[in-house]
Each structure stands twice: as C-alpha cells, then as structure tokens.
Write a protein that holds these residues in place. Structure first.
Motif, PDB file in Angstrom:
ATOM      1  N   ALA A 318       0.922  -1.203  -0.059  1.00  0.00           N
ATOM      2  CA  ALA A 318       0.000   0.114  -0.025  1.00  0.00           C
ATOM      3  C   ALA A 318       0.981   1.358  -0.030  1.00  0.00           C
ATOM      4  N   HIS A 319       2.046   1.345   0.849  1.00  0.00           N
ATOM      5  CA  HIS A 319       2.915   2.388   0.902  1.00  0.00           C
ATOM      6  C   HIS A 319       3.869   2.336  -0.448  1.00  0.00           C
ATOM      7  N   ALA A 320       4.109   1.341  -0.990  1.00  0.00           N
ATOM      8  CA  ALA A 320       4.753   1.398  -2.296  1.00  0.00           C
ATOM      9  C   ALA A 320       3.950   1.980  -3.313  1.00  0.00           C
ATOM     10  N   ALA A 321       2.708   1.672  -3.407  1.00  0.00           N
ATOM     11  CA  ALA A 321       1.882   2.287  -4.248  1.00  0.00           C
ATOM     12  C   ALA A 321       1.773   3.946  -4.121  1.00  0.00           C
ATOM     13  N   LEU A 322       1.907   4.417  -2.990  1.00  0.00           N
ATOM     14  CA  LEU A 322       1.829   5.834  -2.790  1.00  0.00           C
ATOM     15  C   LEU A 322       3.213   6.277  -3.257  1.00  0.00           C
ATOM     16  N   ALA A 323       4.371   5.581  -3.295  1.00  0.00           N
ATOM     17  CA  ALA A 323       5.706   6.105  -3.663  1.00  0.00           C
ATOM     18  C   ALA A 323       5.675   5.966  -5.204  1.00  0.00           C
ATOM     19  N   PHE A 324       5.045   4.872  -5.908  1.00  0.00           N
ATOM     20  CA  PHE A 324       5.382   4.768  -7.211  1.00  0.00           C
ATOM     21  C   PHE A 324       4.248   5.783  -8.178  1.00  0.00           C
ATOM     22  N   ALA A 325       3.217   5.958  -7.326  1.00  0.00           N
ATOM     23  CA  ALA A 325       2.143   6.956  -7.964  1.00  0.00           C
ATOM     24  C   ALA A 325       2.652   8.343  -8.206  1.00  0.00           C
ATOM     25  N   ALA A 326       3.113   8.880  -6.906  1.00  0.00           N
ATOM     26  CA  ALA A 326       3.352  10.064  -6.591  1.00  0.00           C
ATOM     27  C   ALA A 326       4.770  10.501  -7.557  1.00  0.00           C
ATOM     28  N   SER A 327       5.529   9.528  -7.583  1.00  0.00           N
ATOM     29  CA  SER A 327       6.928   9.709  -8.443  1.00  0.00           C
ATOM     30  C   SER A 327       6.859   9.483  -9.820  1.00  0.00           C
ATOM     31  N   GLY A 328       5.471   9.076 -10.363  1.00  0.00           N
ATOM     32  CA  GLY A 328       5.075   9.010 -11.679  1.00  0.00           C
ATOM     33  C   GLY A 328       5.809   8.042 -12.558  1.00  0.00           C
ATOM     34  N   ASP A 329       6.188   6.876 -11.883  1.00  0.00           N
ATOM     35  CA  ASP A 329       6.982   5.699 -12.299  1.00  0.00           C
ATOM     36  C   ASP A 329       6.179   4.658 -12.826  1.00  0.00           C
ATOM     37  N   ARG A 330       5.704   4.640 -13.911  1.00  0.00           N
ATOM     38  CA  ARG A 330       4.705   4.054 -14.584  1.00  0.00           C
ATOM     39  C   ARG A 330       5.086   2.596 -14.740  1.00  0.00           C
ATOM     40  N   GLU A 331       6.493   2.231 -14.905  1.00  0.00           N
ATOM     41  CA  GLU A 331       6.933   0.805 -14.962  1.00  0.00           C
ATOM     42  C   GLU A 331       6.970   0.310 -13.745  1.00  0.00           C
ATOM     43  N   LEU A 332       7.249   0.799 -12.548  1.00  0.00           N
ATOM     44  CA  LEU A 332       7.261   0.173 -11.178  1.00  0.00           C
ATOM     45  C   LEU A 332       5.885  -0.079 -10.806  1.00  0.00           C
ATOM     46  N   MET A 333       4.945   0.956 -11.147  1.00  0.00           N
ATOM     47  CA  MET A 333       3.360   1.112 -10.655  1.00  0.00           C
ATOM     48  C   MET A 333       2.816  -0.036 -11.493  1.00  0.00           C
ATOM     49  N   ASP A 334       2.980  -0.229 -12.955  1.00  0.00           N
ATOM     50  CA  ASP A 334       2.489  -1.454 -13.608  1.00  0.00           C
ATOM     51  C   ASP A 334       2.896  -2.865 -12.991  1.00  0.00           C
ATOM     52  N   GLN A 335       4.188  -3.008 -12.922  1.00  0.00           N
ATOM     53  CA  GLN A 335       4.872  -3.962 -12.509  1.00  0.00           C
ATOM     54  C   GLN A 335       4.147  -4.643 -11.105  1.00  0.00           C
ATOM     55  N   MET A 336       3.897  -3.650 -10.274  1.00  0.00           N
ATOM     56  CA  MET A 336       2.957  -4.057  -8.932  1.00  0.00           C
ATOM     57  C   MET A 336       1.753  -4.313  -8.869  1.00  0.00           C
ATOM     58  N   ILE A 337       1.025  -3.706  -9.850  1.00  0.00           N
ATOM     59  CA  ILE A 337      -0.508  -3.956 -10.284  1.00  0.00           C
ATOM     60  C   ILE A 337      -0.605  -5.110 -10.954  1.00  0.00           C
ATOM     61  N   ASP A 338       0.302  -5.472 -11.947  1.00  0.00           N
ATOM     62  CA  ASP A 338       0.156  -6.749 -12.665  1.00  0.00           C
ATOM     63  C   ASP A 338       0.518  -8.099 -11.774  1.00  0.00           C
ATOM     64  N   ARG A 339       1.405  -7.861 -10.661  1.00  0.00           N
ATOM     65  CA  ARG A 339       1.761  -8.912  -9.959  1.00  0.00           C
ATOM     66  C   ARG A 339       0.403  -9.065  -8.725  1.00  0.00           C
ATOM     67  N   LEU A 340      -0.260  -7.844  -8.394  1.00  0.00           N
ATOM     68  CA  LEU A 340      -1.271  -8.288  -7.522  1.00  0.00           C
ATOM     69  C   LEU A 340      -2.594  -8.790  -8.318  1.00  0.00           C
ATOM     70  N   ARG A 341      -2.562  -8.219  -9.721  1.00  0.00           N
ATOM     71  CA  ARG A 341      -3.832  -8.798 -10.621  1.00  0.00           C
ATOM     72  C   ARG A 341      -3.471 -10.308 -10.778  1.00  0.00           C
ATOM     73  N   THR A 342      -2.462 -10.656 -11.090  1.00  0.00           N
ATOM     74  CA  THR A 342      -2.307 -12.019 -11.128  1.00  0.00           C
ATOM     75  C   THR A 342      -2.591 -12.833  -9.659  1.00  0.00           C
ATOM     76  N   ASN A 343      -1.961 -12.100  -8.696  1.00  0.00           N
ATOM     77  CA  ASN A 343      -2.455 -12.888  -7.545  1.00  0.00           C
ATOM     78  C   ASN A 343      -3.995 -12.954  -7.265  1.00  0.00           C
ATOM     79  N   ALA A 344      -4.789 -11.933  -7.649  1.00  0.00           N
ATOM     80  CA  ALA A 344      -6.181 -12.035  -7.527  1.00  0.00           C
ATOM     81  C   ALA A 344      -6.572 -12.859  -8.728  1.00  0.00           C
ATOM     82  N   GLU A 345      -6.234 -13.132  -9.770  1.00  0.00           N
ATOM     83  CA  GLU A 345      -6.813 -14.071 -10.779  1.00  0.00           C
ATOM     84  C   GLU A 345      -6.457 -15.434 -10.235  1.00  0.00           C
ATOM     85  N   ASN A 346      -5.524 -15.588  -9.581  1.00  0.00           N
ATOM     86  CA  ASN A 346      -4.945 -17.006  -9.100  1.00  0.00           C
ATOM     87  C   ASN A 346      -5.913 -17.366  -7.781  1.00  0.00           C
TER      88      ASN A 346
END
Length: 480
Positions: A318-346
């Motif tokens: 949750a706190h990493a999401a704040l850092a990735f979003a505020a810093s505008g790092d699209r790559e890191l945010m997308d990687q984390m969301i993809d990881r979490l989405r895979t967990n959800a789909e599994n």
C-alpha cells in the motif's frame, strides 16, 4: 541442558553462563522498549555462549522487525540446530519465530496463541503476536484485528500484572479500539516504571493523536524524544508521529525539518522497513497542500522498489503504491499492479478485494482521475484494517478517499465521512475540509464559518504561510 538460570519473568533459560543470561536479559529489555543496543546485547550473549539457542532465536526476531528476512532465517536455523535439551517453552518460541521468518504468518499466529496459553509471560511472543495480528506474513493481517489483539491481551493481563513491557503493549491494543482513556492510563503507568519505554511513549502519542490533541501530543513527544537515543531504529517512527502533530498544527517548516533530519531515506539506512513513514508523510504533504513537497519522491521510490515484483505484506504494498504513483514511475506501478492482478486471478481474495483496488485507486488519484479513484477506493475503505498497521498509519488512505470525494465533487459522501471523523475528534484540517464541502454545495455562510474556525487555529499555532493555509484563504476570499 538443565539450568537453574531464569529470566525476569521466572522462565528457565537453557544456558550454563550467568553472564550470557544477563546480556540476553539486557538485550530483551532493550528490544521490548524499542531502545538502541538490543542487537549488540544479544550478540554478546551468543559470544559468551554460542549454544544459547533462545538468544539466536531472539536475534532472528529482531532481524525480522528490521526487514532482514535472510538474516532472520539464518539466525533461527542456528537456534534450531542448538535446540537439543532446551525447554519446551524455548522450543515453541523458536518454532513460532521460524514460521514467521519463512512467511507462514497464519501458522505462526496459531502457534503463538497456543504457546501463550501455556507461557503467558513470554514477552517477546506478546510482541510477535501483535505483529502477526497487524501484518501477518501471508500478505494480510488478521481480518478480526484489532478486537482479536485486545481479546488476547485481556487474557494475558492477569498473568502479567504491572510489568512495564506488557502495560505499554496493552495500551496499544486499547487505543486501536478507541478506548483512549484506558490506553493513556496504561501507557503512563508503564512510563512511571520504565521512563525509557518507547512502546509506552508511542501509545501516549497514539492516544493524543486519536483525541485530536496535536498540541499536547506534540509537546509530550518532543520532550520525550530529547532523552531517547537517536540511534534507535524506532526513533524514525516516533519522529514521523511528531511530524504528523506538526502538520496538524499547520507547522509545515517543523514537519519538513523532522522529515529531513530523521525520516527521509537519505537520513536513515535505506531499508524498506522505513517506507511507511517516508511515503505516507510525503503523500500527506502532497494532498494537504495540493503541491509536491520540496523533497524528492525518487529516493522514496527507490526505497519501495522491491515491492514492484517481490511478494510481501499488504502494508508494504500500500505504501509502495503511494511512492510509485507520486513519483510518476509508470513501469514500477504497472509491475506491482500486474503482480497483484495475477494474485487476484489465481484466487487470492484479499488481493482482489483490497490491495489491488487500493493500488489502482492510488494510481488513479495521482493521475487526477478522481472519479475512478473513488470507484476503486470506496469499497476498500471499510476493510482498511485488513492491510495492517495502526489507525494513525492507515489514516493516509482514509484521507485519500476523502480527498477523492472532494475533488470528484461527491460532497454528500465527503460530508458523511467528515461528520464521522469530527464526531470522534475535531481537527482544523477536517474542519477546513468540511468548509470545502459546504462551499462546493454553495452553502457560503456555513462554509465561511468552518473556514474561519480552521484558519484561526492554524494562524495562531502554525506557520504564517503554508500551501494549505493559502488554499483556505483563497477559498474564503472567493466566498466573501
């Protein structure tokens, strides 16, 4: 390894060295009070008796609290190799730490509860139980936290009496349930017995935070910190609490100086365990003032980077999401969301219902898509306790939901949330936000009254010029 040596709780220690036992007890008391030097004292105990299994196990516990899982696993492995002949109490203690160090949080919590039924004065496992209830190691804390923690502590209370370490932790369980007078009383009693107990000072701080009394809380904590060793790992977190008091009073300069000196990643060891303090402070500064703070987000993003691809606790994510979003790092945010989405789909229901939409909502907020942020965050809000941490730590996500309502012009929802908060404790920031609600509805007179009330407090106690106060004055001027 028969032994007549006991700790201060009357529990047998499997060592033949009185000196090693003394160093171990010194280390444990420093650990329990979150003071500096615990690691060194435990290592001294091991140096005096390499076969002192419980000392290795307690060192493993300490490594885990410092976000060093590899070192923790190494220490607890050594402890278990030395476990022949130790007491059953020590063996269960080691097994619980071992489960925690290997990511088996629910199993560790089950064993800890069983263990405390037989050894209710095992203070280190009191602390482990609290961590597992709050954060776990399976990505989520206990779904029944905080009532489950208070119930456990109530059961231990008859066995622990006036022990300073227990009282400080018992206070925490109370303020997380909103039982503030009792929490403050317990914490103050702990400090009477051991004035250096940072856990008790922490609970006094939380109590004043929940009362909404930033002035008294800030005075207490500022004075207490003057006598606390700045080398202690906990100094960073307590400085974060002090910075929140300063922000509540409108003292941006003092808050930023605390961040610069004690919280900023460059001011401490670059350890992901400090992420929640740095990321949440910077995010608060951003949403309260409506502009980026003068410190760089990139160093916080670097602190959070492992969360992009590496599984971990929801609180970290949750706190990493704040850092990735505020810093505008699209790559890191997308990687984390993809990881979490895979967990959800599994089939990970927690990821699907809580942490994935929380990250997506934070991402949408940073992109100024406030309606979408509401769609993601609103269903998560009633479940925020599941990400772990204290209420004070989770409030940054509550504030994000509220600010999303305001910016999406969903004023009825914002007012309902604010009325609940103001019913618990009144703060100038919530009063200002209520003024924004009324202004958004065109209720100028009521809006002006709330803005004047919040502004008077900040003008009396805070800095003469802050982005937040400038926004308040601008809004008040538009209503005149």
């Amino acid at each position: 390894m028969p032994s007549n040596i006991k700790d201060r709780y009357g529990m047998t220690l499997s060592t033949s060295s009185p000196d090693a036992a003394d160093r171990w007890q010194e280390g444990i008391d420093l650990l329990l009070s979150q003071s500096y030097g615990a690691e060194e004292k435990l290592q001294e105990a091991i140096d005096l008796d390499e076969g002192f299994a419980i000392a290795h196990g307690c060192l493993a516990f300490l490594h885990m609290t410092r976000a060093r899982p590899d070192q923790a696993r190494e220490s607890v492995k050594r402890a278990l190799e030395l476990a022949d002949g130790i007491t059953d109490r020590e063996r269960r203690h080691l097994e619980a730490v071992n489960l925690w160090a290997h990511g088996k949080g629910p199993d560790a919590l089950s064993l800890v509860k069983e263990h405390l039924g037989e050894s209710p004065r095992d203070a280190v496992l009191h602390r482990l139980a609290q961590r597992l209830y709050m954060l776990g190691c399976s990505g989520a804390g206990d779904p029944h936290f905080p009532p489950s923690l208070l119930a456990m502590m109530n059961g231990l209370a008859p066995h622990c009496g006036d022990d300073w370490a227990f009282l400080g932790q018992y206070a925490f369980a109370h303020h997380e349930m909103g039982i503030l007078d009792k929490a403050l009383s317990l914490a103050e009693r702990s400090l009477e017995i051991n004035p250096g107990n940072a856990v008790a000072a922490h609970s006094v701080t939380h109590s004043y935070f929940e009362y909404g009394d930033a002035a008294t809380g800030g005075n207490f904590l500022g004075n207490w910190l003057e006598g606390f060793d700045a080398r202690a790992h906990y100094h960073t977190h307590l400085s974060w609490h002090q910075a929140l008091f300063e922000l509540a009073l409108g003292r941006y300069g003092e808050a930023l100086q605390l961040y610069e000196d004690w919280i900023r990643p460059t001011a401490i060891a670059k350890n992901i365990s400090g992420l929640s303090d740095s990321a949440s402070f910077m995010w608060r500064m951003t949403i309260y003032g409506g502009e980026s703070p003068p410190m760089p987000w990139d160093e916080v993003k670097e602190q959070a980077a492992p969360a992009a691809t590496t599984p971990g606790a929801a609180f970290r994510d949750a706190h990493a999401a704040l850092a990735f979003a505020a810093s505008g790092d699209r790559e890191l945010m997308d990687q984390m969301i993809d990881r979490l989405r895979t967990n959800a789909e599994n089939g990970n229901i927690f990821a699907k219902e809580v942490i994935l939409p929380l990250a997506q909502g934070i991402d949408a907020f940073a992109q100024e898509d406030y309606g979408t942020a509401v769609e993601y965050l609103e269903p998560v809000f009633p479940q925020l306790t599941r990400i772990g941490g204290s209420h004070a730590q989770r409030e940054v996500f509550e504030d994000t939901v509220l600010e999303s309502y305001l910016r999406a012009e969903q004023f009825d929802k914002a007012e309902a949330m604010l009325q609940e908060r103001l019913g618990r404790r009144e703060t100038p920031r919530d009063t200002f936000w209520l003024g924004r609600v009324m202004a958004g509805r065109g209720e100028s007179t009521t809006a002006q009254a709330n803005l004047n009330k919040a502004g008077a407090i900040w003008q009396e106690q805070g800095d003469a010029e802050t982005p937040e106060l400038a926004n308040l004055r601008s809004l008040a001027g538009s209503l005149a």
